[in-house]
Design an enzyme around this catalytic site. Structure first.
Site, PDB file in Angstrom:
ATOM      1  N   GLU A   1     -10.270  77.653  47.414  1.00 56.20           N
ATOM      2  CA  GLU A   1      -9.886  79.029  47.750  1.00 56.20           C
ATOM      3  C   GLU A   1      -8.961  79.631  46.695  1.00 56.20           C
ATOM      4  O   GLU A   1      -8.968  80.853  46.486  1.00 56.20           O
ATOM      5  CB  GLU A   1      -9.221  79.089  49.123  1.00 56.20           C
ATOM      6  CG  GLU A   1     -10.187  78.889  50.288  1.00 56.20           C
ATOM      7  CD  GLU A   1     -10.418  77.424  50.619  1.00 56.20           C
ATOM      8  OE1 GLU A   1      -9.916  76.545  49.885  1.00 56.20           O
ATOM      9  OE2 GLU A   1     -11.110  77.150  51.619  1.00 56.20           O
TER      10      GLU A   1
ATOM     11  N   MET B   1       4.469  74.263  26.784  1.00 53.98           N
ATOM     12  CA  MET B   1       5.614  75.167  26.783  1.00 53.98           C
ATOM     13  C   MET B   1       6.856  74.454  27.299  1.00 53.98           C
ATOM     14  O   MET B   1       7.956  74.642  26.793  1.00 53.98           O
ATOM     15  CB  MET B   1       5.306  76.422  27.615  1.00 53.98           C
ATOM     16  CG  MET B   1       6.362  77.498  27.501  1.00 53.98           C
ATOM     17  SD  MET B   1       6.617  78.070  25.807  1.00 53.98           S
ATOM     18  CE  MET B   1       5.560  79.527  25.758  1.00 53.98           C
TER      19      MET B   1
ATOM     20  N   PHE C   1      -6.744  73.284  66.126  1.00 52.08           N
ATOM     21  CA  PHE C   1      -7.285  72.711  64.893  1.00 52.08           C
ATOM     22  C   PHE C   1      -7.374  73.782  63.801  1.00 52.08           C
ATOM     23  O   PHE C   1      -7.873  74.875  64.034  1.00 52.08           O
ATOM     24  CB  PHE C   1      -8.680  72.128  65.160  1.00 52.08           C
ATOM     25  CG  PHE C   1      -9.324  71.582  63.905  1.00 52.08           C
ATOM     26  CD1 PHE C   1      -8.768  70.497  63.230  1.00 52.08           C
ATOM     27  CD2 PHE C   1     -10.467  72.170  63.378  1.00 52.08           C
ATOM     28  CE1 PHE C   1      -9.347  70.001  62.070  1.00 52.08           C
ATOM     29  CE2 PHE C   1     -11.060  71.678  62.218  1.00 52.08           C
ATOM     30  CZ  PHE C   1     -10.488  70.591  61.566  1.00 52.08           C
ATOM     31  N   GLN C   2      -6.864  73.484  62.647  1.00 49.65           N
ATOM     32  CA  GLN C   2      -6.844  74.380  61.489  1.00 49.65           C
ATOM     33  C   GLN C   2      -6.130  75.704  61.782  1.00 49.65           C
ATOM     34  O   GLN C   2      -6.486  76.742  61.255  1.00 49.65           O
ATOM     35  CB  GLN C   2      -8.263  74.644  60.968  1.00 49.65           C
ATOM     36  CG  GLN C   2      -8.850  73.413  60.286  1.00 49.65           C
ATOM     37  CD  GLN C   2     -10.123  73.697  59.501  1.00 49.65           C
ATOM     38  OE1 GLN C   2     -10.878  74.593  59.834  1.00 49.65           O
ATOM     39  NE2 GLN C   2     -10.349  72.925  58.456  1.00 49.65           N
TER      40      GLN C   2
ATOM     41  N   LYS D   1     -11.195  84.273  65.550  1.00 49.90           N
ATOM     42  CA  LYS D   1     -12.623  83.991  65.654  1.00 49.90           C
ATOM     43  C   LYS D   1     -13.255  84.833  66.773  1.00 49.90           C
ATOM     44  O   LYS D   1     -14.357  85.362  66.621  1.00 49.90           O
ATOM     45  CB  LYS D   1     -12.839  82.502  65.915  1.00 49.90           C
ATOM     46  CG  LYS D   1     -14.282  82.068  65.728  1.00 49.90           C
ATOM     47  CD  LYS D   1     -14.416  80.548  65.729  1.00 49.90           C
ATOM     48  CE  LYS D   1     -15.862  80.152  65.447  1.00 49.90           C
ATOM     49  NZ  LYS D   1     -16.035  78.685  65.395  1.00 49.90           N
TER      50      LYS D   1
END
Lengths: 180, 581
Positions: free
Chosen positions: B53, B491, B115-116, B165
């Site tokens: 993502e 760097m 969940f999630q 959802k």
């Protein structure tokens, strides 16, 4: 660092309190008190925030970046009416009660509950007066205390009504097309 | 339009109504209804399946930065959403208009550690311009309209919409008759003319004026106006890292980049100037160095669309809250029409420019960096890669360059010749390593006729290199990657060398055989170890009909100079390493 009193008009949407607080928290400032409630216009809330801030101007500008913030004023140096309410549950055995009653009368406080060994006192006034009362009453034994935090209103005709911000939002701002 | 729709269908239609054509994302449980609906709209809404993502988020950013249009990225709830966080923060820092759409667990289990489940609106509150949690399908048309309006107007930025959802699944009759109610959001585009006149007075009386052009010039499409403004006043123009491309570097008034790795003559000019006109820049600390010592003699005119930027880092004499393009147009209109009014300014500006060019000639101009004596014994000094790449870009044209974060990024900003807006795309404010490859995916989709060069370090490339697979799956052929591979987090190593007595703690870095890695992803991979091979490799990249990665194994310990140490005045520049071996 100086103590500042900020009054903000905000749209009453979920999360707005969290956004305002988050912006202050980001700089590690501690909020001394924060009071929120409905304003005179439905859908708009008014907040009074008391904090110790160094560069209050910058924070005020950043508060404006929040979509739901309509108006922010630092009223620290304005003539204001400031009020705060405290509820105190005192240890108050019968022998001590007359003294407590006398003090509440002097301070214009109210006794709102009396139990076997306790009294609940409601004290409303300027933050200084409330603090003064607390200092005086503390030796009797405060079992519980709750303070609302201060609310502030600018005196006279100055200040901002919520309505002028809601009604001036006629549709939405122009969209400037990008040229390239 | 009174037909029944699921919430997910409404989401698709809202995007199409707002001109969205491409989305970058990954499906998962809580966002599945949206993916189900998306299938029916696939002719109008292209979905690009990323491998992470964060890649989807950067791709949306790249798309937005290349075009000025909204970039869209999608993730599911929980880890899908949290993986977007870095890209969202990056977009916030660089004012990039992206819309992040995340699925959320069903509303009846919200807050129950389902969940999630992750509180993504809570997490992203400080790194979005605004965000929403939508629990009712009826709210979707309004929220999408408002979210996209907020993301793309005023000072652009990321907006996140988290949709439960059940809201995606519910069937409603959408109400598309939308009137935005945003009393607290009214970006001010048009400048206050009184302030503009005040600024003109200041400019006309200046003896050593300077223009700093920032990202705002590019975002508002003010490139032509800036050029007209500069030519009318003959004031030298500095372009910041994000202002690169706002003003062509071959223009006689262009003097280059300021700041931590800016040119000596530019920083000196800032310290000497008497009027500093900042158009669309935010006086980032990498530009100002120690802010209290910045431009000590200057009266500052600051044009920015975001009022909270004005006076934040640098004291401003004339603040102008406005869109950069409309502000410059106002200046051009309000300028006195007669030539005489400018005569004195032009005289001063010409002396001033001569002085700046003298400083430039004295203090290591750009060309010297290509042929430095200390690179003579190196088999592949990084500068040789940039020299060859610049030559190729200039001769072939039609390019976009996406850089990551670190030494290679500063070299690219310094050494490539920049002419056009939106050709230089990088992660500036957030400094997100891993930005370049996925961002280039978005750029390549937005600009199919350009060759999109990714310049990246070996450290940053390993953070998001999985998007090579996405590029192949999407049939994208116009991405070419140059890994400036020095086997260090370069760097950081440079800082350790210069300020921490070469204590290389956590910076030596081994990587894979990048060419083989590329081959494993069905790319062409090329390894270059010597200057003599550089040009041929770049030619081969152009000649290959498909994505190519070139692993440039450059000299390991080369530093980016000039350099202003952190929190030092930009007068205190380091020009070479004190630890010459």
């Amino acid at each position: 660092m100086k103590k500042h009193t900020i009054v903000a008009l905000v749209q009453d949407r979920p999360g707005v309190l969290s956004r305002v607080v988050g912006l202050i928290r980001r700089r590690g400032f501690n909020i001394e008190s924060l009071a929120v409630g409905h304003s005179e216009t439905p859908g708009v809330s008014r907040m009074t925030i008391v904090v110790e801030w160094e560069d209050v101007e910058q924070v005020v500008k950043q508060l404006y970046r929040l979509i739901e913030v309509l108006k922010v004023s630092d009223v620290t140096n304005d003539p204001t009416v400031e009020r705060e309410m405290a509820l105190m549950k005192l240890h108050a055995p019968p022998a001590k009660r007359p003294e407590i009653v006398a003090l509440t009368e002097v301070f214009d406080a109210k006794i709102v509950d009396v139990g076997a060994n306790t009294m609940v006192i409601e004290m409303t006034g300027s933050p200084a007066k409330v603090q003064n009362f607390i200092d005086v009453i503390r030796p009797y034994g405060i079992r519980e205390m709750m303070r609302t935090g201060r609310i502030a209103m600018v005196r006279g005709a100055r200040g901002h009504t919520a309505e002028e911000y809601v009604e001036s939002a006629n549709g939405h701002a122009e969209r400037v097309p990008v040229a390239n | 339009m009174s037909e029944k729709r699921t919430g997910a269908q409404v989401m698709c239609e809202a995007l199409i109504r707002n001109g969205v054509e491409v989305m970058f994302g990954i499906p998962g449980g809580a966002i599945m209804p949206f993916y189900y609906a998306m299938w029916d709209y696939r002719d109008k809404l292209r979905h690009v399946l990323c491998r992470h993502e964060q890649g989807a988020g950067h791709a949306a950013e790249g798309y937005a930065r290349a075009t000025g249009r909204l970039g869209v990225c999608i993730g599911t709830s929980g880890p899908g959403a949290t993986n977007l966080v870095t890209a969202i923060a990056d977009a916030m820092m660089d004012s990039t208009p992206i819309l992040a759409i995340t699925g959320q667990v069903a509303s009846h289990v919200l807050g129950k550690d389902a969940f999630q489940e992750t509180d993504i609106t809570g997490i992203t509150m400080p790194i979005t311009k605004h965000n929403y949690l939508v629990k009712r399908a009826e709210d979707l048309p309004y929220v999408f309209e408002e979210a996209i309006y907020i993301a793309t107007t005023g000072r652009p930025g990321p907006v996140l919409i988290d949709v439960t959802k059940d809201a995606q699944q519910a069937t409603i009759v959408p109400d598309w008759n939308i009137k935005l109610d945003l009393p607290g959001y009214k970006p001010n585009y048009r400048p206050n003319l009184k302030q503009v006149r005040e600024a003109i007075k200041l400019i006309l009386s200046a003896k050593k004026p300077l223009i700093i052009a920032g990202h705002g010039v590019i975002m508002s499409g003010a490139v032509e106006e800036l050029r007209a403004f500069a030519e009318r006043t003959r004031i030298p123009v500095i372009t910041t890292l994000h202002g690169i491309g706002a003003f062509p570097e071959d223009h006689p008034l262009s003097i280059g980049m300021p700041g931590m790795h800016g040119w000596v003559h530019v920083n000196r000019a800032i310290q000497e100037c008497d009027v500093l006109f900042n158009i669309g820049g935010r006086f980032d600390d990498r530009v100002t160095g120690k802010a209290s010592t910045f431009a000590p003699n200057a009266k500052v005119i600051h044009v920015d669309i975001d009022p909270s930027e004005i006076g934040k880092n640098v004291k401003v004499t004339v603040p102008i809250v406005a869109d950069a393009r409309l502000a410059l147009q106002a200046f051009l209109n309000e300028f006195p029409p007669d030539r005489e009014a400018f005569a004195e300014l032009h005289g001063h500006a010409s002396d001033w420019m001569e002085h700046i060019r003298e400083m430039q000639a004295k203090h290591q101009p750009k060309q010297q960096y290509f042929n430095r004596a200390d690179t003579e014994n190196m088999s592949l000094p990084p500068h040789d890669v940039y020299a060859a790449l610049t030559k190729a870009l200039n001769s072939r044209g039609n390019y976009r360059v996406v850089t990551d974060v670190g030494q290679h990024q500063m070299w690219a900003a310094q050494l490539i010749d920049w002419y056009r807006p939106r050709t230089h795309i990088t992660s500036g404010g957030a400094g997100t390593m891993g930005f370049a490859l996925p961002a280039a995916l978005g750029v390549a989709i937005a600009c199919p006729n350009d060759t999109v060069w990714v310049i990246c370090g070996d450290g940053g490339f390993q953070m998001t290199n999985q998007e090579m697979a996405t590029i192949v799956q999407e049939g994208i052929k116009n991405v070419k990657v140059a890994v400036i591979n020095n086997g260090y987090l370069g760097m950081v190593r440079q800082w350790q060398e210069l300020f921490e007595n070469k204590r290389y703690s956590g910076t030596p870095l081994s990587g894979p055989d990048f060419a083989k890695l590329a081959e494993a992803y069905y790319w062409k991979g090329i390894t270059v170890e010597h200057t003599s091979q550089v040009e041929a490799a770049i030619e081969e990249a152009y000649a290959t009909d498909g994505p190519v990665l070139i692993d440039f194994r450059v000299e390991r310990e080369v530093n980016v100079f000039p350099m202003v140490p952190q929190n030092k005045s930009i007068s205190e520049m380091i020009l070479e390493s004190p630890h010459k071996s």
